[in-house]
Design an enzyme around this catalytic site. Structure first.
Site, short mmCIF file in Angstrom:
data_model
loop_
_atom_site.label_atom_id
_atom_site.label_comp_id
_atom_site.label_asym_id
_atom_site.label_seq_id
_atom_site.Cartn_x
_atom_site.Cartn_y
_atom_site.Cartn_z
N ARG A 49 15.46 21.02 -54.29
CA ARG A 49 15.09 20.19 -55.44
C ARG A 49 15.34 20.92 -56.75
NH1 ARG A 49 9.87 17.14 -52.66
NH2 ARG A 49 11.11 15.35 -52.00
N LYS A 99 9.57 4.77 -34.78
CA LYS A 99 8.84 3.51 -34.63
C LYS A 99 9.40 2.37 -35.45
CE LYS A 99 4.30 5.22 -33.41
NZ LYS A 99 2.90 5.27 -33.84
N GLY A 148 13.87 12.06 -44.29
CA GLY A 148 13.52 13.46 -44.03
C GLY A 148 14.13 13.99 -42.74
N GLY A 165 10.91 8.94 -49.50
CA GLY A 165 10.25 7.65 -49.75
C GLY A 165 11.07 6.72 -50.64
P1 ADP Z 1 13.45 9.74 -41.00
O1 ADP Z 1 12.47 10.83 -41.40
O2 ADP Z 1 14.87 10.21 -41.09
O3 ADP Z 1 13.20 8.46 -41.75
P2 ADP Z 1 11.83 8.97 -38.73
O4 ADP Z 1 10.70 9.78 -39.26
O5 ADP Z 1 11.71 7.51 -38.74
O6 ADP Z 1 13.21 9.43 -39.43
O7 ADP Z 1 12.08 9.34 -37.19
C1 ADP Z 1 12.33 10.64 -36.73
C2 ADP Z 1 11.58 10.92 -35.45
O8 ADP Z 1 11.92 9.99 -34.43
C3 ADP Z 1 11.96 12.28 -34.92
O9 ADP Z 1 10.81 13.09 -34.89
C4 ADP Z 1 12.47 11.99 -33.49
O10 ADP Z 1 12.07 12.97 -32.56
C5 ADP Z 1 11.84 10.67 -33.20
N1 ADP Z 1 12.54 9.95 -32.13
C6 ADP Z 1 13.79 9.49 -32.14
N2 ADP Z 1 14.13 8.93 -30.95
C7 ADP Z 1 13.05 9.04 -30.16
C8 ADP Z 1 12.75 8.64 -28.81
N3 ADP Z 1 13.66 8.01 -28.06
N4 ADP Z 1 11.53 8.92 -28.33
C9 ADP Z 1 10.62 9.56 -29.10
N5 ADP Z 1 10.84 9.95 -30.38
C10 ADP Z 1 12.03 9.70 -30.90
MG MG Z 2 10.45 11.22 -40.79
#
Ligand code: ADP
Ligand code: MG
Length: 403
Positions: free
Chosen positions: A38, A199, A357, A380
């Site tokens: 940053r 999720k 992230g 965010g």
């Molecule tokens: P970002 O931070 O890029 O927006 P998210 O926080 O939504 O991404 O998701 C990242 C998380 O999703 C990681 O910790 C990863 O381990 C988890 N993840 C991805 N695929 C699976 C899966 N099939 N089962 C459990 N966790 C998963």
């Molecule tokens: Mg995340």
């Protein structure tokens, strides 16, 4: 393209006091900065203004002090480290408003840079209090916002202030807005979106917005399990939000109506326990997942097919890993598809924009971040932009154009 003014439009800044909103909210451990990304993002704007003889006054928040002066969240702690990254001496001013700050600023020479104390030491910052914004405005002649990552918050220093002084986008903000515009605002078609992560519930608005915008929606990660389950596929012990089945079906319907092709995996990597290289590891068709297995990544056949989809596309926007990438070998699909996207980008056939992230961590781990067109570290703010929301800090810059 939505219009906003940049440093190209700011005119002669010599001797002018320029309030620059930056993001200095770096992670720290034992009083040391652990990641200065940053800091580095601010260097082009601050250097340009200082070289042109402006008196550069940096406004930033640090942590969540909630309107209370807390010594361990003072920007004084960062001033020396920031100066090292900037490559010049940086002063520290003990408040971001008030007579003491005005005195300190009055003593500054053209070309000097100062960090003003944490804006969130004032409760009015997060309330977007107009009196606080007016006090900030009194310290400056011009306002530059270079903190895209804080632009989803309507705070005094990110939004209110933009209405009180001539306002401009800094270089980092400008680069971010142009990249996002190219990816979803006015993209070259066909457009693909990769949405992964844990999720569905955290990305409902993202999915809802994208189905109406993109030609291909590639769903991976844990959220793919929710879609598969909604379609009647048995996903065993996989991470899955069974209660969101009807929501998932609604998204698939909306995609159908909008002529958006949704890609769900047809082969997957499964294991009985979640660990690195578990003994129970195997690859199978999505219809063959056993009751005691969990889906932890997209399979190699699906990954290759997704690569072929990207080859037909001109634009890609990516948020969320395709698998549990932190634990090998469940990073394989994410790494492979990221490499394909990077190669297509370098070959000139694809504009690729990614953010989030964990997504940024995964692209860095695959060593392909530099080969993407743009990787947003905004977290965010990037997600809210993917949801199609108007970011108040950006909107305030746009309104300035009409004056
Ligand atoms: P970002 O931070 O890029 O927006 P998210 O926080 O939504 O991404 O998701 C990242 C998380 O999703 C990681 O910790 C990863 O381990 C988890 N993840 C991805 N695929 C699976 C899966 N099939 N089962 C459990 N966790 C998963
Ligand atoms: Mg995340």
């Amino acid at each position: 393209m939505t219009a906003f003014r940049t440093l190209d439009d700011i005119g002669d800044v010599r001797g002018k006091r320029v309030l620059v909103r930056v993001d200095l909210n770096v992670p720290m451990a034992d009083l040391k900065v652990t990641d200065d990304t940053r800091f580095r993002a601010t260097v082009p704007t601050v250097t340009e203004l200082a070289d042109k003889g402006a008196i550069v006054l940096l406004l930033a928040h640090f942590g969540r002090p909630k309107g209370v002066r807390t010594p361990d969240q003072s920007l004084a702690l960062l001033t020396i480290a920031y100066g090292h990254v900037l490559g010049r001496q940086v002063r520290f001013v003990e408040d971001c408003v008030g007579p003491g700050a005005a005195d300190a600023v009055a003593k500054m020479e053209p070309g000097e840079v100062a960090i003003l104390e944490n804006t969130r030491f004032h409760a009015g910052e997060e309330e977007n209090d107009s009196a606080l914004a007016a006090q900030m405005a009194a310290l400056g002649d011009l306002y530059v916002n270079d903190a895209f990552s804080a632009a989803h918050r309507a705070h005094a220093s990110t939004e209110g202030l933009a209405h009180l002084l001539p306002a401009f986008a800094g270089r980092a903000m400008e680069a971010e807005l142009r990249a996002l515009e190219k990816a979803l605002g006015n993209p070259e078609r066909p457009v693909a979106a990769v949405v992964g992560g844990a999720k569905v519930s955290t990305k409902l608005d993202v999915l809802g917005h994208l189905v109406a915008k993109v030609d291909h929606l590639i769903i991976g990660g844990g959220m793919a399990n929710t879609f598969l389950a909604a379609r009647g596929v048995a996903v065993g012990k996989s991470l899955c939000e069974h209660d969101l089945a009807s929501v998932a079906l609604g998204i698939l319907d909306a995609a159908d109506r909008a002529n958006c092709t949704v890609h769900l995996p047809y082969d997957v990597v499964v294991a009985k326990e979640f660990a690195a290289h578990p003994a129970s590891l195997r690859t199978c068709n999505v219809h063959e997942v056993a009751a005691d297995e969990m889906i932890l990544d997209i399979g190699p056949a699906a990954t290759e097919a997704l690569g072929d989809v990207l080859k037909t596309c001109r634009t890609l926007v990516w948020n969320g890993p395709l698998g549990a990438f932190e634990t090998p070998p469940f990073d394989a699909a994410t790494v492979a598809l990221a490499r394909t996207a990077a190669a297509l980008t370098q070959g000139g056939s694809l504009v690729s924009v990614a953010g989030g992230g964990d997504t940024v961590a995964a692209l860095n781990a695959a060593a392909v971040a530099a080969d993407f067109t743009f990787v947003s570290t905004a977290g965010g703010a990037f997600l809210e932009w993917m949801e199609g929301k108007t970011l108040p800090g950006v909107a305030a810059l746009e309104r300035q154009e009409d004056r």
